[in-house]
Design a protein around this motif. Structure first.
Motif, mmCIF file in Angstrom:
data_model
loop_
_atom_site.group_PDB
_atom_site.id
_atom_site.type_symbol
_atom_site.label_atom_id
_atom_site.label_comp_id
_atom_site.label_asym_id
_atom_site.label_seq_id
_atom_site.Cartn_x
_atom_site.Cartn_y
_atom_site.Cartn_z
ATOM 1 N N GLU A 120 -62.082 25.379 3.546
ATOM 2 C CA GLU A 120 -61.479 26.014 2.373
ATOM 3 C C GLU A 120 -60.134 25.376 2.028
ATOM 4 O O GLU A 120 -59.810 25.155 0.860
ATOM 5 N N PHE A 121 -59.347 25.068 3.061
ATOM 6 C CA PHE A 121 -58.041 24.448 2.829
ATOM 7 C C PHE A 121 -58.208 23.030 2.297
ATOM 8 O O PHE A 121 -57.465 22.599 1.395
ATOM 9 N N ILE A 122 -59.160 22.295 2.843
ATOM 10 C CA ILE A 122 -59.399 20.924 2.387
ATOM 11 C C ILE A 122 -59.788 20.909 0.914
ATOM 12 O O ILE A 122 -59.268 20.121 0.124
ATOM 13 N N GLU A 123 -60.700 21.798 0.555
ATOM 14 C CA GLU A 123 -61.127 21.874 -0.840
ATOM 15 C C GLU A 123 -59.955 22.232 -1.751
ATOM 16 O O GLU A 123 -59.764 21.630 -2.811
ATOM 17 N N GLN A 124 -59.144 23.201 -1.342
ATOM 18 C CA GLN A 124 -58.000 23.624 -2.153
ATOM 19 C C GLN A 124 -57.009 22.485 -2.336
ATOM 20 O O GLN A 124 -56.483 22.271 -3.434
ATOM 21 N N ALA A 125 -56.739 21.744 -1.260
ATOM 22 C CA ALA A 125 -55.774 20.642 -1.325
ATOM 23 C C ALA A 125 -56.269 19.532 -2.252
ATOM 24 O O ALA A 125 -55.495 18.989 -3.057
ATOM 25 N N LEU A 126 -57.556 19.212 -2.162
ATOM 26 C CA LEU A 126 -58.104 18.149 -2.996
ATOM 27 C C LEU A 126 -58.166 18.561 -4.467
ATOM 28 O O LEU A 126 -57.855 17.766 -5.362
ATOM 29 N N VAL A 127 -58.565 19.781 -4.716
ATOM 30 C CA VAL A 127 -58.631 20.267 -6.099
ATOM 31 C C VAL A 127 -57.236 20.303 -6.714
ATOM 32 O O VAL A 127 -57.046 19.953 -7.887
ATOM 33 N N GLU A 128 -56.240 20.734 -5.944
ATOM 34 C CA GLU A 128 -54.869 20.788 -6.446
ATOM 35 C C GLU A 128 -54.347 19.386 -6.753
ATOM 36 O O GLU A 128 -53.692 19.170 -7.776
ATOM 37 N N GLU A 129 -54.645 18.439 -5.869
ATOM 38 C CA GLU A 129 -54.242 17.056 -6.106
ATOM 39 C C GLU A 129 -54.897 16.517 -7.375
ATOM 40 O O GLU A 129 -54.241 15.854 -8.197
ATOM 41 N N LYS A 208 -59.352 6.737 -19.070
ATOM 42 C CA LYS A 208 -58.994 6.537 -17.666
ATOM 43 C C LYS A 208 -58.944 7.868 -16.917
ATOM 44 O O LYS A 208 -59.358 7.954 -15.760
ATOM 45 N N ALA A 209 -58.453 8.906 -17.585
ATOM 46 C CA ALA A 209 -58.397 10.232 -16.967
ATOM 47 C C ALA A 209 -59.803 10.746 -16.669
ATOM 48 O O ALA A 209 -60.047 11.344 -15.614
ATOM 49 N N GLU A 210 -60.724 10.524 -17.583
ATOM 50 C CA GLU A 210 -62.106 10.953 -17.362
ATOM 51 C C GLU A 210 -62.725 10.212 -16.177
ATOM 52 O O GLU A 210 -63.451 10.814 -15.377
ATOM 53 N N ASP A 211 -62.426 8.921 -16.058
ATOM 54 C CA ASP A 211 -62.928 8.151 -14.915
ATOM 55 C C ASP A 211 -62.353 8.676 -13.605
ATOM 56 O O ASP A 211 -63.067 8.809 -12.604
ATOM 57 N N GLU A 212 -61.048 8.958 -13.619
ATOM 58 C CA GLU A 212 -60.400 9.478 -12.413
ATOM 59 C C GLU A 212 -60.958 10.837 -12.026
ATOM 60 O O GLU A 212 -61.217 11.106 -10.849
ATOM 61 N N ARG A 213 -61.153 11.712 -13.004
ATOM 62 C CA ARG A 213 -61.690 13.040 -12.720
ATOM 63 C C ARG A 213 -63.100 12.939 -12.121
ATOM 64 O O ARG A 213 -63.423 13.649 -11.165
ATOM 65 N N ARG A 214 -63.911 12.066 -12.687
ATOM 66 C CA ARG A 214 -65.266 11.886 -12.171
ATOM 67 C C ARG A 214 -65.244 11.415 -10.718
ATOM 68 O O ARG A 214 -65.942 11.969 -9.861
ATOM 69 N N ASN A 215 -64.427 10.405 -10.428
ATOM 70 C CA ASN A 215 -64.369 9.878 -9.072
ATOM 71 C C ASN A 215 -63.804 10.894 -8.088
ATOM 72 O O ASN A 215 -64.286 11.015 -6.953
ATOM 73 N N MET A 216 -62.789 11.637 -8.502
ATOM 74 C CA MET A 216 -62.184 12.611 -7.605
ATOM 75 C C MET A 216 -63.121 13.796 -7.362
ATOM 76 O O MET A 216 -63.161 14.341 -6.262
ATOM 77 N N THR A 217 -63.882 14.171 -8.383
ATOM 78 C CA THR A 217 -64.880 15.218 -8.188
ATOM 79 C C THR A 217 -65.964 14.750 -7.229
ATOM 80 O O THR A 217 -66.419 15.506 -6.356
ATOM 81 N N LEU A 218 -66.377 13.493 -7.382
ATOM 82 C CA LEU A 218 -67.372 12.915 -6.478
ATOM 83 C C LEU A 218 -66.873 12.938 -5.038
ATOM 84 O O LEU A 218 -67.613 13.326 -4.113
ATOM 85 N N ILE A 219 -65.625 12.547 -4.837
ATOM 86 C CA ILE A 219 -65.064 12.504 -3.485
ATOM 87 C C ILE A 219 -64.927 13.908 -2.914
ATOM 88 O O ILE A 219 -65.240 14.146 -1.735
ATOM 89 N N THR A 220 -64.460 14.851 -3.729
ATOM 90 C CA THR A 220 -64.317 16.227 -3.255
ATOM 91 C C THR A 220 -65.661 16.795 -2.810
ATOM 92 O O THR A 220 -65.774 17.432 -1.750
ATOM 93 N N THR A 221 -66.698 16.568 -3.612
ATOM 94 C CA THR A 221 -68.043 17.024 -3.252
ATOM 95 C C THR A 221 -68.509 16.378 -1.965
ATOM 96 O O THR A 221 -69.119 17.031 -1.100
ATOM 97 N N SER A 222 -68.215 15.098 -1.813
ATOM 98 C CA SER A 222 -68.621 14.371 -0.607
ATOM 99 C C SER A 222 -67.952 14.933 0.635
ATOM 100 O O SER A 222 -68.606 15.165 1.660
ATOM 101 N N ILE A 223 -66.634 15.148 0.550
ATOM 102 C CA ILE A 223 -65.887 15.657 1.696
ATOM 103 C C ILE A 223 -66.401 17.038 2.103
ATOM 104 O O ILE A 223 -66.579 17.334 3.300
#
Length: 257
Positions: A120-129, A208-223
């Protein structure tokens, strides 16, 4: 480097500039009072709309992201995540400690996992970032879009100034030319800045923001899935939605352990 952005910007400026001086000299289109009105007025309006640190930060962000290819391809990220998932499957979460990655967001997720934080903490930290990074992109886009909206309006103000000067000096033919130059060139300068610089940069920042959001969402889901001990093959199948059908066919689908 994002060479197409630089090529497009330089090509646009060059084409318009060549067309302007094709049958005239450079000095014909150079009017310092008109340029000062547009540049100074646009900067003043931008500083009224936004904080100084936001403007400076937006320019820095644009220079770093717009002209460089900072976003990784989702296909490459999925392959890297697949490797990480197999390491976790074999050696546990601590097996990630020796993994080196060039993606700072993925590195943060790995560090959070290795440090033993709850899911839960990991997800919160990544989403906040992710949210904070998206906010910075949004502010930068608004700054440049604001410049693009203000420059033509300030150009029109310069046009009105030039027309007033011209009407007040109709009895002096020698002053009509400079006043008319201010009137016409300020509109040109405003449109030039808006259509060839500010608005294209705002659109590219949005992309660029859309690309970053997509990649960060992908990473968050992976983690999240790795922490839960999900099968690497299942994680890859889940993440395949982030790539095109032709790219999905290139993803390795080895049997899970």
């Amino acid at each position: 480097m994002d060479i197409l952005t630089l090529v497009g910007l330089l090509a646009g400026v060059a084409i318009v500039s060549i067309a302007m001086v094709a049958n005239a000299s450079v000095t014909t289109f150079l009017n310092l009072p008109g340029l000062a009105i547009v540049l100074g007025g646009t900067l003043a309006v931008t500083l009224i709309k936004f904080r100084l640190r936001s403007v400076i930060g937006s320019v820095r962000l644009a220079m770093v992201t717009v002209f460089t290819e900072t976003s990784e391809k989702p296909l490459d990220l999925i392959r890297e995540v697949d490797t990480l998932a197999r390491v976790v499957r074999k050696d546990g979460i601590l097996g990630l400690e020796s993994h080196e990655t060039g993606n700072d967001f993925l590195r943060k997720g790995i560090n959070l996992c290795v440090d033993g934080h709850p899911p839960e903490f990991i997800e919160q930290a990544l989403v906040e970032e992710m949210q904070q990074r998206m906010d910075r992109y949004e502010v930068a886009e608004r700054v440049f879009r604001g410049m693009g909206e203000s420059a033509p309006a300030i150009g029109m103000l310069g046009t009105l100034v030039g027309l007033v000067q011209m009407l007040n000096t109709l009895d002096d033919p020698s002053s009509i030319g400079p006043a008319m130059a201010v009137a016409l060139l300020t509109t040109l300068y405003g449109a030039f800045i808006a259509q060839l610089i500010a608005l294209p940069l705002a659109d590219k920042l949005q992309l660029k923001a859309e690309d970053e959001r997509r990649n960060m969402t992908l990473i968050t889901t992976s983690i999240q899935n790795m922490v839960q001990g999900q099968n690497p093959r299942v994680i890859t199948e889940l993440l395949s939605a982030y790539v095109t059908p032709s790219e999905q066919a290139t993803l390795g689908r080895e049997p899970g352990g």
